[in-house]
Design an enzyme around this catalytic site. Structure first.
Site, PDB file in Angstrom:
ATOM      1  N   ASN A  10       0.870  -1.180   0.000  1.00 31.87           N
ATOM      2  CA  ASN A  10       0.000   0.000   0.000  1.00 31.87           C
ATOM      3  C   ASN A  10       0.909   1.233   0.000  1.00 31.87           C
ATOM      4  O   ASN A  10       1.460   1.594   1.032  1.00 31.87           O
ATOM      5  CB  ASN A  10      -0.891  -0.041   1.252  1.00 31.87           C
ATOM      6  CG  ASN A  10      -1.742   1.199   1.396  1.00 31.87           C
ATOM      7  OD1 ASN A  10      -1.835   2.017   0.469  1.00 31.87           O
ATOM      8  ND2 ASN A  10      -2.371   1.350   2.560  1.00 31.87           N
ATOM      9  N   TRP A  11       1.024   1.848  -1.169  1.00 29.25           N
ATOM     10  CA  TRP A  11       1.950   2.992  -1.285  1.00 29.25           C
ATOM     11  C   TRP A  11       1.369   4.276  -0.706  1.00 29.25           C
ATOM     12  O   TRP A  11       2.071   5.278  -0.614  1.00 29.25           O
ATOM     13  CB  TRP A  11       2.313   3.220  -2.765  1.00 29.25           C
ATOM     14  CG  TRP A  11       3.198   2.164  -3.339  1.00 29.25           C
ATOM     15  CD1 TRP A  11       3.576   0.977  -2.757  1.00 29.25           C
ATOM     16  CD2 TRP A  11       3.841   2.191  -4.618  1.00 29.25           C
ATOM     17  NE1 TRP A  11       4.399   0.271  -3.598  1.00 29.25           N
ATOM     18  CE2 TRP A  11       4.581   0.993  -4.761  1.00 29.25           C
ATOM     19  CE3 TRP A  11       3.859   3.098  -5.685  1.00 29.25           C
ATOM     20  CZ2 TRP A  11       5.332   0.698  -5.896  1.00 29.25           C
ATOM     21  CZ3 TRP A  11       4.597   2.808  -6.819  1.00 29.25           C
ATOM     22  CH2 TRP A  11       5.333   1.621  -6.914  1.00 29.25           C
ATOM     23  N   LYS A  12       0.090   4.245  -0.375  1.00 29.66           N
ATOM     24  CA  LYS A  12      -0.582   5.441   0.180  1.00 29.66           C
ATOM     25  C   LYS A  12      -0.357   6.640  -0.751  1.00 29.66           C
ATOM     26  O   LYS A  12      -0.278   6.462  -1.967  1.00 29.66           O
ATOM     27  CB  LYS A  12      -0.118   5.695   1.617  1.00 29.66           C
ATOM     28  CG  LYS A  12      -0.253   4.428   2.474  1.00 29.66           C
ATOM     29  CD  LYS A  12      -0.117   4.661   3.950  1.00 29.66           C
ATOM     30  CE  LYS A  12      -0.278   3.330   4.678  1.00 29.66           C
ATOM     31  NZ  LYS A  12      -0.246   3.477   6.133  1.00 29.66           N
ATOM     32  N   HIS A  97      -9.680   1.221   4.607  1.00 30.02           N
ATOM     33  CA  HIS A  97      -8.434   1.462   5.333  1.00 30.02           C
ATOM     34  C   HIS A  97      -8.700   2.433   6.486  1.00 30.02           C
ATOM     35  O   HIS A  97      -9.460   3.385   6.347  1.00 30.02           O
ATOM     36  CB  HIS A  97      -7.365   2.039   4.399  1.00 30.02           C
ATOM     37  CG  HIS A  97      -6.007   2.016   5.041  1.00 30.02           C
ATOM     38  ND1 HIS A  97      -5.633   2.957   5.967  1.00 30.02           N
ATOM     39  CD2 HIS A  97      -4.968   1.163   4.914  1.00 30.02           C
ATOM     40  CE1 HIS A  97      -4.405   2.673   6.381  1.00 30.02           C
ATOM     41  NE2 HIS A  97      -3.980   1.584   5.761  1.00 30.02           N
ATOM     42  N   GLU A  99      -7.070   4.796   7.715  1.00 33.58           N
ATOM     43  CA  GLU A  99      -6.770   6.217   7.465  1.00 33.58           C
ATOM     44  C   GLU A  99      -7.973   6.905   6.823  1.00 33.58           C
ATOM     45  O   GLU A  99      -8.243   8.074   7.090  1.00 33.58           O
ATOM     46  CB  GLU A  99      -5.504   6.346   6.603  1.00 33.58           C
ATOM     47  CG  GLU A  99      -4.263   6.072   7.448  1.00 33.58           C
ATOM     48  CD  GLU A  99      -3.051   5.582   6.694  1.00 33.58           C
ATOM     49  OE1 GLU A  99      -3.021   5.651   5.452  1.00 33.58           O
ATOM     50  OE2 GLU A  99      -2.116   5.106   7.373  1.00 33.58           O
ATOM     51  N   GLU A 167      -5.698  -4.793  10.597  1.00 34.23           N
ATOM     52  CA  GLU A 167      -4.715  -3.719  10.796  1.00 34.23           C
ATOM     53  C   GLU A 167      -5.073  -2.933  12.048  1.00 34.23           C
ATOM     54  O   GLU A 167      -5.901  -2.004  11.996  1.00 34.23           O
ATOM     55  CB  GLU A 167      -4.734  -2.747   9.607  1.00 34.23           C
ATOM     56  CG  GLU A 167      -4.193  -3.319   8.328  1.00 34.23           C
ATOM     57  CD  GLU A 167      -3.584  -2.220   7.441  1.00 34.23           C
ATOM     58  OE1 GLU A 167      -2.491  -2.451   6.910  1.00 34.23           O
ATOM     59  OE2 GLU A 167      -4.193  -1.149   7.291  1.00 34.23           O
ATOM     60  N   GLY A 173       2.096   2.467  10.780  1.00 32.99           N
ATOM     61  CA  GLY A 173       3.060   3.555  10.658  1.00 32.99           C
ATOM     62  C   GLY A 173       3.750   3.921  11.962  1.00 32.99           C
ATOM     63  O   GLY A 173       4.453   4.924  12.033  1.00 32.99           O
ATOM     64  N   SER A 212       3.084  -1.836  10.409  1.00 29.53           N
ATOM     65  CA  SER A 212       4.529  -1.860  10.681  1.00 29.53           C
ATOM     66  C   SER A 212       5.184  -3.195  10.310  1.00 29.53           C
ATOM     67  O   SER A 212       6.110  -3.652  10.986  1.00 29.53           O
ATOM     68  CB  SER A 212       4.814  -1.497  12.144  1.00 29.53           C
ATOM     69  OG  SER A 212       4.371  -0.179  12.413  1.00 29.53           O
ATOM     70  N   GLY A 233       2.726  -1.128   4.307  1.00 23.59           N
ATOM     71  CA  GLY A 233       2.738   0.292   3.970  1.00 23.59           C
ATOM     72  C   GLY A 233       4.157   0.776   3.721  1.00 23.59           C
ATOM     73  O   GLY A 233       4.730   0.564   2.656  1.00 23.59           O
ATOM     74  N   GLY A 234       4.750   1.404   4.724  1.00 18.44           N
ATOM     75  CA  GLY A 234       6.075   2.036   4.583  1.00 18.44           C
ATOM     76  C   GLY A 234       7.120   1.148   3.925  1.00 18.44           C
ATOM     77  O   GLY A 234       7.856   1.601   3.033  1.00 18.44           O
TER      78      GLY A 234
HETATM   79  P1  PGA Z   1       2.594   0.510   7.639  1.00 19.63           P
HETATM   80  O1  PGA Z   1       1.152   0.703   6.963  1.00 19.63           O
HETATM   81  O2  PGA Z   1       3.145  -0.799   7.114  1.00 19.63           O
HETATM   82  O3  PGA Z   1       3.387   1.706   7.187  1.00 19.63           O
HETATM   83  O4  PGA Z   1       2.373   0.470   9.117  1.00 19.63           O
HETATM   84  C1  PGA Z   1       0.289  -0.383   6.754  1.00 19.63           C
HETATM   85  C2  PGA Z   1      -0.999   0.092   6.141  1.00 19.63           C
HETATM   86  O5  PGA Z   1      -1.504   1.140   6.573  1.00 19.63           O
HETATM   87  O6  PGA Z   1      -1.557  -0.530   5.219  1.00 19.63           O
END
Ligand code: PGA
Length: 252
Positions: A10-12, A97, A99, A167, A173, A212, A233-234
């Site tokens: 997930n590149w956001k 998600h 967010e 999640e 994050g 994470s 994500g990251g």
């Molecule tokens: P993260 O994000 O790996 O940076 O914690 C995961 C996500 O939000 O899908």
């Protein structure tokens, strides 16, 4: 029951089209050698989907996912993107998600409409659920997640094209991933809840962990009976760390 693992990046809201092409060119060949053992999905921003699609090539075994969609099929909805627009380039879409739930007040009802739109267009869904820190601390995490599942999946008759990602919000994050045991406990609970809705079919449903995830901690999740991959994500923004994670998933 063997479920093929799924790893999604997930590149956001990161990367212009040229960065997308560069990152894909760094990972593509290695990822494609792993596709027999793991399904691999990359989810760039909408504006990079077309570039990503051509950077991968139409016959690539690495497929694309979008990070969201709008439930309407088309029309006067300024700024929104429909399922059929996504389907041009993508096989998957992330829905719900945290967010978006938190920053944009997406409700379970909104998410339910989005899942219906995605499935009707032939997209596979990655549905995200997970509790906040208060719910984790006061012992109501399963109540929270069960509500997200029951309301998000209301009137959805078939779960074959739905993957669930657990999640926990506090792990996203933050560098503070859940423990393998806690993630397994929730994944087991998710499967149990799904089986009360869908019966035996749920044994085929992939449940991912996200929050994470790194090459250093992915094994603790992949070893769990009810966890079938990760939403990253990251660490998906670095070719080396993403390919390391996918390699580990392929090796399980
Ligand atoms: P993260 O994000 O790996 O940076 O914690 C995961 C996500 O939000 O899908």
């Amino acid at each position: 029951m063997t479920r093929k693992p799924l790893v999604a990046g997930n590149w956001k809201m990161n990367g212009v089209a040229s960065e997308t092409r560069r990152l894909i060119s760094l990972m593509k060949n290695e990822l494609e050698t792993l596709h027999n053992k793991v399904d691999i999905v990359i989810c760039p921003p909408f504006t990079s989907l077309e570039s990503a699609y051509y950077a991968l090539g139409q016959s690539s075994t690495v497929v694309l996912g979008a990070q969201n969609l709008y439930f309407q099929a088309g029309g006067a909805y300024t700024g929104e993107i429909s399922a059929s627009m996504i389907k041009e380039f993508c096989s998957y879409v992330i829905i719900g998600h945290s967010e978006r739930r938190t920053l944009l007040s997406e409700s379970n009802d909104d998410i339910n409409l989005k899942i219906q739109a995605a499935l009707n267009s032939g997209l596979k869904v990655i549905l995200c659920v997970g509790e906040d820190e208060t719910a984790r601390d006061n012992g109501t995490a399963t109540v929270w997640v069960e509500k997200q599942l029951r309301e998000g999946l209301k009137n959805i008759g078939n779960i074959a094209n739905i993957n669930i990602t657990y999640e926990p919000i506090w792990a996203i994050g933050s560098g503070r991933a859940a423990s393998g045991n806690d993630a397994q406990e929730m994944a087991f609970f998710i499967r149990k809840t799904l089986s009360s809705l869908y019966g035996k079919e749920t044994q085929n449903t992939r449940i991912l962990y996200g929050g994470s995830v790194k090459p250093e901690n992915i094994d603790q999740f992949l070893q769990q009976a009810d966890i079938d991959g990760a939403l990253v994500g990251g660490a998906s923004l670095q070719a080396q760390s993403f390919t390391d994670i996918v390699n580990k998933a392929a090796g399980q």
